[in-house]
Design a protein around this motif. Structure first.
Motif: not given
Ligand code: ZN
Length: 193
Positions: A23-32
């Protein structure tokens, strides 16, 4: 073993750390990352606005309408109240439902039920049942404040009802969980002697 005991036992076998890392590496930062690398002009609005925050009653109505499934990716979502109940039963060290990403259990990051503005609020989208859909946190963060057209995805509101099922976010399980919590919260009576 009753259902609650089985659920608690199963939760201890979940690879929380891997879910958390993903989640931290892919889910959360994808939009950023998308915001950083895709130069899409946003149409900020200066009109007087309704509230961005979604009232609990409206949020629950949207989640129930969508059968607690992410309307973008169909992931089954777990109601926040259920996650908090698991935290109370298992203790925050075994299952943390609130706090930073590093504190939360992986289930409480990846499967937590959220509601998303399809037309982003900061691009003029209303906090209205017709502009809100259930979303997992990864899709919510991934879409960020882009419109559907800007990131080239289909309108989740056009998905057929048959894409969804009777999944209820484990809300039907909540009473049984609370039945186990109540004895834990009962104040201990002091012996008057
Ligand atoms: Zn999703």
């Amino acid at each position: 073993m009753n259902d609650v005991s089985l659920a608690l036992a199963e939760l201890t076998t979940i690879r929380s750390q891997e879910l958390q890392n993903w989640f931290i590496e892919h889910g959360q930062v994808s939009g950023r990352i998308r915001e950083r690398h895709i130069a899409v002009a946003k149409q900020e609005t200066t009109e007087p606005r309704d509230l961005r925050n979604i009232p609990t009653k409206l949020e629950n109505a949207v989640l129930q309408r969508d059968n607690f499934r992410c309307r973008y990716c169909s992931l089954p979502l777990v109601a926040k109240s259920v996650l908090h109940a698991f935290s109370k039963l298992m203790g925050p060290e075994a299952f943390c439902s609130l706090g930073s990403n590093l504190e939360r259990h992986g289930i409480a990051l990846v499967f937590r039920a959220n509601v998303d503005h399809v037309v982003p609020w900061n691009q003029g989208g209303l906090t209205d049942v017709n502009n809100l859909v259930s979303a997992c946190q990864c899709c919510n963060y991934g879409k960020a404040s882009f419109t559907l057209e800007q990131i080239g995805i289909d309108d989740p509101r056009n998905r057929l009802a048959s894409d969804r099922d009777s999944w209820d976010g484990s809300t039907s399980f909540l009473q049984r969980l609370r039945g186990k919590i109540a004895p834990l919260e009962r104040p201990v009576r002091r012996n008057p002697n």
